[in-house]
Design a protein around this motif. Structure first.
Motif, PDB file in Angstrom:
ATOM      1  N   TRP A 298       0.834  -1.204   0.000  1.00 45.88           N
ATOM      2  CA  TRP A 298       0.000   0.000   0.000  1.00 45.88           C
ATOM      3  C   TRP A 298       0.870   1.256   0.000  1.00 45.88           C
ATOM      4  O   TRP A 298       0.646   2.184  -0.764  1.00 45.88           O
ATOM      5  CB  TRP A 298      -0.906  -0.058   1.226  1.00 45.88           C
ATOM      6  CG  TRP A 298      -1.734   1.156   1.466  1.00 45.88           C
ATOM      7  CD1 TRP A 298      -1.584   2.054   2.482  1.00 45.88           C
ATOM      8  CD2 TRP A 298      -2.854   1.614   0.688  1.00 45.88           C
ATOM      9  NE1 TRP A 298      -2.545   3.037   2.395  1.00 45.88           N
ATOM     10  CE2 TRP A 298      -3.336   2.789   1.292  1.00 45.88           C
ATOM     11  CE3 TRP A 298      -3.490   1.143  -0.470  1.00 45.88           C
ATOM     12  CZ2 TRP A 298      -4.428   3.502   0.798  1.00 45.88           C
ATOM     13  CZ3 TRP A 298      -4.571   1.851  -0.964  1.00 45.88           C
ATOM     14  CH2 TRP A 298      -5.021   3.021  -0.339  1.00 45.88           C
ATOM     15  N   GLY A 299       1.869   1.263   0.857  1.00 41.66           N
ATOM     16  CA  GLY A 299       2.731   2.431   1.014  1.00 41.66           C
ATOM     17  C   GLY A 299       3.536   2.773  -0.235  1.00 41.66           C
ATOM     18  O   GLY A 299       4.078   3.866  -0.354  1.00 41.66           O
ATOM     19  N   LYS A 300       3.639   1.823  -1.152  1.00 40.30           N
ATOM     20  CA  LYS A 300       4.413   2.073  -2.379  1.00 40.30           C
ATOM     21  C   LYS A 300       3.550   2.628  -3.511  1.00 40.30           C
ATOM     22  O   LYS A 300       4.058   2.910  -4.592  1.00 40.30           O
ATOM     23  CB  LYS A 300       5.138   0.809  -2.818  1.00 40.30           C
ATOM     24  CG  LYS A 300       6.194   0.403  -1.806  1.00 40.30           C
ATOM     25  CD  LYS A 300       7.283  -0.466  -2.379  1.00 40.30           C
ATOM     26  CE  LYS A 300       8.407  -0.605  -1.349  1.00 40.30           C
ATOM     27  NZ  LYS A 300       8.994  -1.938  -1.328  1.00 40.30           N
ATOM     28  N   LEU A 301       2.263   2.768  -3.243  1.00 35.98           N
ATOM     29  CA  LEU A 301       1.404   3.388  -4.261  1.00 35.98           C
ATOM     30  C   LEU A 301       1.573   4.895  -4.192  1.00 35.98           C
ATOM     31  O   LEU A 301       1.673   5.463  -3.096  1.00 35.98           O
ATOM     32  CB  LEU A 301      -0.073   3.054  -3.989  1.00 35.98           C
ATOM     33  CG  LEU A 301      -0.557   1.639  -4.277  1.00 35.98           C
ATOM     34  CD1 LEU A 301      -2.023   1.498  -3.860  1.00 35.98           C
ATOM     35  CD2 LEU A 301      -0.385   1.273  -5.750  1.00 35.98           C
ATOM     36  N   PRO A 302       1.574   5.568  -5.337  1.00 35.18           N
ATOM     37  CA  PRO A 302       1.645   7.034  -5.321  1.00 35.18           C
ATOM     38  C   PRO A 302       0.433   7.620  -4.592  1.00 35.18           C
ATOM     39  O   PRO A 302      -0.628   6.994  -4.529  1.00 35.18           O
ATOM     40  CB  PRO A 302       1.601   7.410  -6.809  1.00 35.18           C
ATOM     41  CG  PRO A 302       1.888   6.171  -7.571  1.00 35.18           C
ATOM     42  CD  PRO A 302       1.537   5.014  -6.703  1.00 35.18           C
ATOM     43  N   TYR A 303       0.602   8.825  -4.098  1.00 30.43           N
ATOM     44  CA  TYR A 303      -0.445   9.472  -3.303  1.00 30.43           C
ATOM     45  C   TYR A 303      -1.780   9.531  -4.040  1.00 30.43           C
ATOM     46  O   TYR A 303      -2.831   9.219  -3.472  1.00 30.43           O
ATOM     47  CB  TYR A 303      -0.010  10.885  -2.892  1.00 30.43           C
ATOM     48  CG  TYR A 303      -1.131  11.657  -2.234  1.00 30.43           C
ATOM     49  CD1 TYR A 303      -1.501  11.381  -0.907  1.00 30.43           C
ATOM     50  CD2 TYR A 303      -1.850  12.623  -2.947  1.00 30.43           C
ATOM     51  CE1 TYR A 303      -2.554  12.057  -0.311  1.00 30.43           C
ATOM     52  CE2 TYR A 303      -2.913  13.300  -2.353  1.00 30.43           C
ATOM     53  CZ  TYR A 303      -3.263  13.015  -1.035  1.00 30.43           C
ATOM     54  OH  TYR A 303      -4.314  13.670  -0.460  1.00 30.43           O
ATOM     55  N   ARG A 306      -3.623   6.192  -3.961  1.00 29.10           N
ATOM     56  CA  ARG A 306      -4.173   5.908  -2.624  1.00 29.10           C
ATOM     57  C   ARG A 306      -5.398   6.772  -2.365  1.00 29.10           C
ATOM     58  O   ARG A 306      -6.405   6.323  -1.824  1.00 29.10           O
ATOM     59  CB  ARG A 306      -3.115   6.151  -1.546  1.00 29.10           C
ATOM     60  CG  ARG A 306      -2.164   4.970  -1.406  1.00 29.10           C
ATOM     61  CD  ARG A 306      -1.161   5.207  -0.303  1.00 29.10           C
ATOM     62  NE  ARG A 306      -0.104   6.079  -0.777  1.00 29.10           N
ATOM     63  CZ  ARG A 306       0.509   6.992  -0.029  1.00 29.10           C
ATOM     64  NH1 ARG A 306       0.181   7.154   1.243  1.00 29.10           N
ATOM     65  NH2 ARG A 306       1.460   7.748  -0.545  1.00 29.10           N
ATOM     66  N   LYS A 307      -5.305   8.024  -2.799  1.00 28.82           N
ATOM     67  CA  LYS A 307      -6.414   8.969  -2.607  1.00 28.82           C
ATOM     68  C   LYS A 307      -7.664   8.496  -3.361  1.00 28.82           C
ATOM     69  O   LYS A 307      -8.774   8.495  -2.829  1.00 28.82           O
ATOM     70  CB  LYS A 307      -5.972  10.358  -3.101  1.00 28.82           C
ATOM     71  CG  LYS A 307      -7.035  11.426  -3.146  1.00 28.82           C
ATOM     72  CD  LYS A 307      -7.142  12.149  -1.800  1.00 28.82           C
ATOM     73  CE  LYS A 307      -8.009  13.400  -1.848  1.00 28.82           C
ATOM     74  NZ  LYS A 307      -9.409  13.161  -2.101  1.00 28.82           N
ATOM     75  N   ILE A 309      -8.453   5.445  -4.229  1.00 26.66           N
ATOM     76  CA  ILE A 309      -8.987   4.246  -3.568  1.00 26.66           C
ATOM     77  C   ILE A 309      -9.705   4.639  -2.271  1.00 26.66           C
ATOM     78  O   ILE A 309     -10.800   4.151  -1.977  1.00 26.66           O
ATOM     79  CB  ILE A 309      -7.850   3.224  -3.314  1.00 26.66           C
ATOM     80  CG1 ILE A 309      -7.298   2.714  -4.659  1.00 26.66           C
ATOM     81  CG2 ILE A 309      -8.348   2.061  -2.448  1.00 26.66           C
ATOM     82  CD1 ILE A 309      -6.022   1.902  -4.549  1.00 26.66           C
ATOM     83  N   GLU A 310      -9.105   5.552  -1.512  1.00 25.95           N
ATOM     84  CA  GLU A 310      -9.746   5.967  -0.256  1.00 25.95           C
ATOM     85  C   GLU A 310     -11.054   6.715  -0.497  1.00 25.95           C
ATOM     86  O   GLU A 310     -12.008   6.576   0.274  1.00 25.95           O
ATOM     87  CB  GLU A 310      -8.775   6.823   0.570  1.00 25.95           C
ATOM     88  CG  GLU A 310      -7.764   5.936   1.289  1.00 25.95           C
ATOM     89  CD  GLU A 310      -6.623   6.710   1.944  1.00 25.95           C
ATOM     90  OE1 GLU A 310      -5.851   6.059   2.676  1.00 25.95           O
ATOM     91  OE2 GLU A 310      -6.496   7.929   1.706  1.00 25.95           O
ATOM     92  N   ASP A 311     -11.103   7.470  -1.570  1.00 26.18           N
ATOM     93  CA  ASP A 311     -12.356   8.154  -1.906  1.00 26.18           C
ATOM     94  C   ASP A 311     -13.464   7.143  -2.227  1.00 26.18           C
ATOM     95  O   ASP A 311     -14.604   7.297  -1.798  1.00 26.18           O
ATOM     96  CB  ASP A 311     -12.159   9.118  -3.094  1.00 26.18           C
ATOM     97  CG  ASP A 311     -11.360  10.361  -2.704  1.00 26.18           C
ATOM     98  OD1 ASP A 311     -11.154  10.582  -1.478  1.00 26.18           O
ATOM     99  OD2 ASP A 311     -10.923  11.103  -3.617  1.00 26.18           O
ATOM    100  N   VAL A 312     -13.105   6.114  -2.966  1.00 26.97           N
ATOM    101  CA  VAL A 312     -14.088   5.059  -3.278  1.00 26.97           C
ATOM    102  C   VAL A 312     -14.534   4.391  -1.975  1.00 26.97           C
ATOM    103  O   VAL A 312     -15.728   4.204  -1.710  1.00 26.97           O
ATOM    104  CB  VAL A 312     -13.488   4.007  -4.250  1.00 26.97           C
ATOM    105  CG1 VAL A 312     -14.421   2.809  -4.405  1.00 26.97           C
ATOM    106  CG2 VAL A 312     -13.177   4.632  -5.612  1.00 26.97           C
ATOM    107  N   GLU A 313     -13.559   4.082  -1.132  1.00 32.44           N
ATOM    108  CA  GLU A 313     -13.844   3.415   0.144  1.00 32.44           C
ATOM    109  C   GLU A 313     -14.795   4.257   1.005  1.00 32.44           C
ATOM    110  O   GLU A 313     -15.724   3.735   1.626  1.00 32.44           O
ATOM    111  CB  GLU A 313     -12.512   3.203   0.873  1.00 32.44           C
ATOM    112  CG  GLU A 313     -12.552   2.213   1.993  1.00 32.44           C
ATOM    113  CD  GLU A 313     -11.136   1.869   2.455  1.00 32.44           C
ATOM    114  OE1 GLU A 313     -10.301   2.797   2.625  1.00 32.44           O
ATOM    115  OE2 GLU A 313     -10.867   0.672   2.632  1.00 32.44           O
TER     116      GLU A 313
END
Ligand code: IMP
Ligand code: MG
Length: 345
Positions: A298-303, A306-307, A309-313
């Protein structure tokens, strides 16, 4: 550990099929090593499993077959064609550990012929594998079942009881749905749907596992939406845009080019609600965003990824636990420890 909180998991597609269930179930098979894996549905649904440079396009055999200690089951609610089944057993080398329920339905050439000459099947873009015709015969109680065929004898078991025995012993059981929520006979875009209920409840009913025995309902979405055959597809992209975004795909059973649209939060939300999702998997994130192929952390994904995916979540209000970053079943970011570990149920 995870194993304690995920004894019985059902995996279903959240859109119109082809979300990458084969890949996700293939991963879970290798990673979680279930005692039993069940594949529902029928031969109109192709699940693709890629591992170590090899590719299997499965229409009967559970996608978790790569886990060699796992027992493989085709349940009572499923329908098979005998040649397709026997071929796949050979191709996957799973003879001796795959079992068919006595009551699994059998599709014959006559069913295929009936669909080929049916005008409505043409209009809805059926895969014409005979599945709908066989299902209608089953409803009219004239379909032959697995127990009626001598050549299947060595594969026959009471799959419903055997699977429940695993469940009741607390062993890990993985149930694989087929097709997608919006192809459901009940909840989909009728009449542009398939001949069964593809929701989590429908899938469980095909196996004979009751709702109280299920721990996790994992709904799989692709990072964009595709659909084969006819019927509504909101925000459908032009063929040029499908190409430009790199969304071009071909159906694994019929070879037809898939129509495509951007990820649809509204469709995803309804799917999550009606399937009673406890987890979500997002596949092909590497198609939507460049340069993240085979990332496993997860930490190796660009910001920005991640953003997104988190918005979808945040809209779905269900944890996105598995993220697909490539074809190979092992190209997955697995956040279950991190996300579920903290909310142990
Ligand atoms: P049928 O179930 O083969 O009659 O097809 C009915 C509709 O469901 C058609 O639009 C098919 O393209 C679609 N469909 C059936 N199975 C699948 C699948 O596994 N993936 C995607 N679409 C499917
Ligand atoms: Mg498919």
């Amino acid at each position: 550990m995870l194993r304690d909180i995920t004894p019985v998991t059902v995996v279903v597609g959240g859109f119109f099929g082809d979300e990458g269930k084969g890949k996700i179930v293939g991963y879970l098979g290798l990673k979680d090593r279930p005692s039993a894996a069940v594949r529902t549905g029928s031969i109109n649904a192709g699940h693709t499993v890629s591992f170590d440079g090899r590719v299997w396009k499965l229409r009967v055999v559970p996608s978790a077959f790569l886990c060699s200690a796992c027992r493989l089951y085709v349940p009572a609610g499923a329908l098979i064609s005998i040649p397709v089944f026997l071929n796949e057993v050979l191709e996957t080398g799973c003879s001796g550990r795959i079992f068919l329920d006595y009551n699994a339905g059998i599709i014959t050439e006559e069913h295929v012929a009936r669909e080929r000459s049916d005008e409505l099947m043409k209009q809805i873009g059926s895969t014409k594998q005979g599945v709908g015709a066989a299902n209608s015969d089953r409803i009219m109680r004239r379909l032959k079942l697995a127990k009626d065929y001598e050549e299947l004898r060595s594969y026959l078991r009471d799959v419903a009881l055997e699977v429940n025995e695993f469940v009741d012993k607390g062993e890990h059981v993985l149930i694989e749905g087929t097709q997608g929520f919006y192809l459901s006979l009940y909840f989909g875009t009728y009449p542009y749907v398939t001949s069964r209920d593809t929701s989590a409840s429908g899938v469980l009913s095909e196996v004979g596992v009751g709702p109280k025995k299920v721990d996790e309902v994992l709904v799989v979405f692709k990072s964009y939406v595709t659909r084969v055959g006819e019927g509504p597809l909101p925000n459908e992209l032009s063929p040029e845009d499908v190409e430009r975004f790199g969304f071009v795909e071909r159906a694994s059973v019929t070879g037809r080019v898939r129509r495509a649209a951007p990820f649809n939060l509204e469709l995803a939300r309804k799917s999550v609600v009606i399937n009673s999702a406890t987890q979500v998997a997002l596949t092909k994130v590497d198609v939507l965003f460049k340069n993240i192929q085979h990332v496993k952390e997860w930490g190796k994904l660009p910001y920005n990824v991640r953003k997104w995916i988190e918005d979808v979540e945040n809209v779905l209000k269900v944890p996105i636990t598995l993220i697909g970053t490539g074809e190979d079943v092992m190209a997955v970011i697995d956040r279950r420890e991190e996300v579920l570990g903290s909310l142990k149920r």
